[in-house]
Design a protein around this motif. Sequence first.
Motif, mmCIF file in Angstrom:
data_model
loop_
_atom_site.group_PDB
_atom_site.id
_atom_site.type_symbol
_atom_site.label_atom_id
_atom_site.label_comp_id
_atom_site.label_asym_id
_atom_site.label_seq_id
_atom_site.Cartn_x
_atom_site.Cartn_y
_atom_site.Cartn_z
ATOM 1 N N TYR A 41 3.951 -48.676 -32.726
ATOM 2 C CA TYR A 41 4.360 -50.078 -32.778
ATOM 3 C C TYR A 41 5.852 -50.147 -32.670
ATOM 4 N N GLN A 42 6.365 -51.162 -31.976
ATOM 5 C CA GLN A 42 7.799 -51.396 -32.021
ATOM 6 C C GLN A 42 8.035 -52.589 -32.931
ATOM 7 N N ALA A 43 8.472 -52.304 -34.143
ATOM 8 C CA ALA A 43 8.796 -53.394 -35.061
ATOM 9 C C ALA A 43 10.302 -53.595 -35.036
ATOM 10 N N ASP A 44 10.756 -54.705 -35.620
ATOM 11 C CA ASP A 44 12.192 -54.988 -35.611
ATOM 12 C C ASP A 44 12.981 -53.916 -36.340
ATOM 13 N N ASN A 45 12.363 -53.375 -37.400
ATOM 14 C CA ASN A 45 13.111 -52.399 -38.194
ATOM 15 C C ASN A 45 12.784 -50.952 -37.829
ATOM 16 N N GLY A 46 12.236 -50.743 -36.651
ATOM 17 C CA GLY A 46 12.028 -49.375 -36.203
ATOM 18 C C GLY A 46 10.664 -49.152 -35.596
ATOM 19 N N GLU A 47 10.430 -47.895 -35.239
ATOM 20 C CA GLU A 47 9.185 -47.553 -34.572
ATOM 21 C C GLU A 47 8.190 -47.024 -35.608
ATOM 22 N N ILE A 48 6.963 -47.500 -35.515
ATOM 23 C CA ILE A 48 5.946 -47.026 -36.446
ATOM 24 C C ILE A 48 4.852 -46.340 -35.648
ATOM 25 N N THR A 49 4.550 -45.103 -36.003
ATOM 26 C CA THR A 49 3.444 -44.421 -35.353
ATOM 27 C C THR A 49 2.190 -44.685 -36.182
ATOM 28 N N ALA A 50 1.222 -45.395 -35.591
ATOM 29 C CA ALA A 50 0.009 -45.737 -36.338
ATOM 30 C C ALA A 50 -1.055 -44.655 -36.178
ATOM 31 N N LEU A 51 -1.234 -44.199 -34.943
ATOM 32 C CA LEU A 51 -2.269 -43.196 -34.680
ATOM 33 C C LEU A 51 -1.659 -42.023 -33.926
ATOM 34 N N GLU A 52 -2.176 -40.826 -34.231
ATOM 35 C CA GLU A 52 -1.622 -39.632 -33.615
ATOM 36 C C GLU A 52 -2.766 -38.719 -33.194
ATOM 37 N N ASP A 53 -2.862 -38.446 -31.911
ATOM 38 C CA ASP A 53 -3.843 -37.489 -31.407
ATOM 39 C C ASP A 53 -5.250 -37.699 -31.941
ATOM 40 N N ILE A 54 -5.777 -38.870 -31.725
ATOM 41 C CA ILE A 54 -7.150 -39.138 -32.157
ATOM 42 C C ILE A 54 -8.094 -38.801 -30.996
ATOM 43 N N SER A 55 -9.036 -37.901 -31.261
ATOM 44 C CA SER A 55 -10.030 -37.562 -30.252
ATOM 45 C C SER A 55 -11.398 -37.473 -30.907
ATOM 46 N N PHE A 56 -12.368 -38.126 -30.330
ATOM 47 C CA PHE A 56 -13.760 -37.956 -30.778
ATOM 48 C C PHE A 56 -14.692 -38.490 -29.711
ATOM 49 N N THR A 57 -15.956 -38.175 -29.851
ATOM 50 C CA THR A 57 -16.930 -38.688 -28.885
ATOM 51 C C THR A 57 -18.060 -39.382 -29.637
ATOM 52 N N VAL A 58 -18.711 -40.296 -28.936
ATOM 53 C CA VAL A 58 -19.845 -41.003 -29.523
ATOM 54 C C VAL A 58 -21.019 -40.901 -28.561
ATOM 55 N N GLN A 59 -22.175 -40.509 -29.095
ATOM 56 C CA GLN A 59 -23.378 -40.407 -28.262
ATOM 57 C C GLN A 59 -24.154 -41.722 -28.334
ATOM 58 N N GLU A 60 -25.048 -41.893 -27.359
ATOM 59 C CA GLU A 60 -25.808 -43.122 -27.335
ATOM 60 C C GLU A 60 -26.728 -43.224 -28.559
ATOM 61 N N GLY A 61 -26.777 -44.402 -29.147
ATOM 62 C CA GLY A 61 -27.660 -44.656 -30.285
ATOM 63 C C GLY A 61 -27.091 -44.220 -31.621
ATOM 64 N N GLU A 62 -25.895 -43.630 -31.600
ATOM 65 C CA GLU A 62 -25.293 -43.150 -32.835
ATOM 66 C C GLU A 62 -24.635 -44.279 -33.616
ATOM 67 N N PHE A 63 -24.547 -44.095 -34.921
ATOM 68 C CA PHE A 63 -23.784 -45.007 -35.765
ATOM 69 C C PHE A 63 -22.646 -44.213 -36.386
ATOM 70 N N ILE A 64 -21.425 -44.557 -36.027
ATOM 71 C CA ILE A 64 -20.259 -43.827 -36.530
ATOM 72 C C ILE A 64 -19.467 -44.729 -37.468
ATOM 73 N N SER A 65 -19.102 -44.194 -38.626
ATOM 74 C CA SER A 65 -18.217 -44.941 -39.524
ATOM 75 C C SER A 65 -16.845 -44.299 -39.507
ATOM 76 N N ILE A 66 -15.836 -45.130 -39.567
ATOM 77 C CA ILE A 66 -14.471 -44.623 -39.669
ATOM 78 C C ILE A 66 -13.903 -45.101 -40.997
ATOM 79 N N VAL A 67 -13.525 -44.171 -41.855
ATOM 80 C CA VAL A 67 -12.891 -44.572 -43.113
ATOM 81 C C VAL A 67 -11.475 -44.021 -43.138
ATOM 82 N N GLY A 68 -10.651 -44.664 -43.923
ATOM 83 C CA GLY A 68 -9.272 -44.213 -44.039
ATOM 84 C C GLY A 68 -8.568 -45.081 -45.035
ATOM 85 N N PRO A 69 -7.433 -44.642 -45.532
ATOM 86 C CA PRO A 69 -6.687 -45.462 -46.490
ATOM 87 C C PRO A 69 -6.251 -46.772 -45.843
#
Lengths: 291, 257
Positions: free
Chosen positions: B14-42
């Motif tokens: 993100y480019q915010a007024d008070n600097g650059e914020i890195t929100a996500l870094e090197d996220i890689s995953f795959t999803v198969q058909e019919g799957e239910f994936i949950s993503i949790v995080g702080p």
Amino acid sequence: MFKSGVSQGRWEWKKGTNQQSGEDQAVSPERLLFLENKKKRKNQIRFTQIFLLIFILLLWEVTARLGIIDSFIMSQPTRILKTFANLSNNDLMLHLGVTCYETLVGFLIGACGGTCIAIALWWSDFLSKVFEPFLVVLNSLPKIALGPVIIIWVGAGTNAIIVMALAISMIVTVLEMLNGFVNTDSEKLKMVKTFGANRLQTFTTVVFPSNIHTLFNSLKINIGLSLVGVIAGEFLVSKAGLGYLIVYGGQVFKLDLVMASVIILSIVAALMYQAVVILERWITRLISPSR
Amino acid sequence: MQDLLRVEDLVAKYQADNGEITALEDISFTVQEGEFISIVGPSGCGKSTLLSMIAGLTKPTAGNIVIEGEPLVPGKVHTSIGYMLQRDNLLEWRTIFRNVTLGLEIQHTMTSENIEYVTNLLKTYGLYEFKDKYPSQLSGGMRQRAALIRTLAIRPKILLLDEAFSALDYQTRLAVTEDVYRILKQENKTALMVTHDIPESISMADRVIVLSRRPAHIQGIHTISFDMPDRTPLNCREHPKFQEYFNTIWKELDVHV
């Protein structure tokens, strides 16, 4: 299609029976007492209002007759009534018509134009940022100060008065509507965006419908402001209209005429406001009967 | 088998007024058909940003999102993705029917075939009688169901649920997750859900992706499997393995107050 008709019918029928059972239900004595008290209180308020009005009119009339106040300067109810009778012989309807016409034209152009400008400013964030300081200054400027300029530019006459009404009501509409548009629920905007809605679709499906209430609020403010503009305009330059009657009456010291015109003016203002309220109720019911 | 969704080395800044914020870094995953994936995080780790990018609402700074082998044009909304937000966002001035067909209306796909599909969804999930009612006449659970049908109406291949139940009170929430889970399984939909509620993530998912604090990277991916014949979000909470999964994910989240 046929099926949907059937299901609808069933639903209506269900609702009908529900209502019936509601009527059949015995009303408790507490409920009756509550309803009765509510009605009583409403009547009390209405009675006091009418009493107050009559009391003031009587006091005015009596003190004028006894010579406590000078009816030449203060006028008096019976004289105002007499003026009313005379006015109908004279050109009351003409003056009333002129003022109404000018107000309505100013109001309609102000509301439509203001809304269009607000839409343009909502559409382009750049434009809205550019025009923001100008709008703020224009909004706080007393538009009556522009009176002489308007008269010179559009000529002394009905047009100048309409422009005056426009100047007063339009800026408020722009600011009010823009504020409403900008504050549209961002979750709803995101929702239509996830369907790939473009700017126009976003506007027609979410932004405008969710601001119908804002629109009517600004119309309610505007009808009053247009009237202010028209009367101010008629004070400055006119040959007819209620504002003209008031100024004329003041100049020739006919306070009865001034008072009668002011009374007519307040009735006109109340009726116009009420018309907007009725229109709002009708439109809201048309788009969403549940509300 | 081809992956339905593949996320490759996704980076978000993100480019915010008070600097650059890195929100996500090197996220890689795959999803198969019919799957239910949950993503949790702080909270604030960029979970919603991730969904926003998959939906095409936000451009990723770097990385690729591939749906059925076809790379996503950045910043363009992909029609094979359905997005469900926190609140139901039903439009109060439209009837239920006009609400659930909103997506079709916007995408100019109000064909008789699609309308029939929506009508069937409404019938199957008990909203047909209410199709001419307004949202304010429906209960919270029914509103959520209407919002789900609105999303399903455009026949998305992948459903994104962005904290989709967090505006509901706890009891309604349990009932609605049950409801939504059943509908998604019945319609055989692939879903990607972002939540901060660990039990909710376990109860619905086939796999749980745990993100770290900002800048978020994938802390771990857990396969959730209960040996139950007809698992539902409610009954799997009784399973002894549920607590185990909870503890593992809780530790991995490493929450500090």
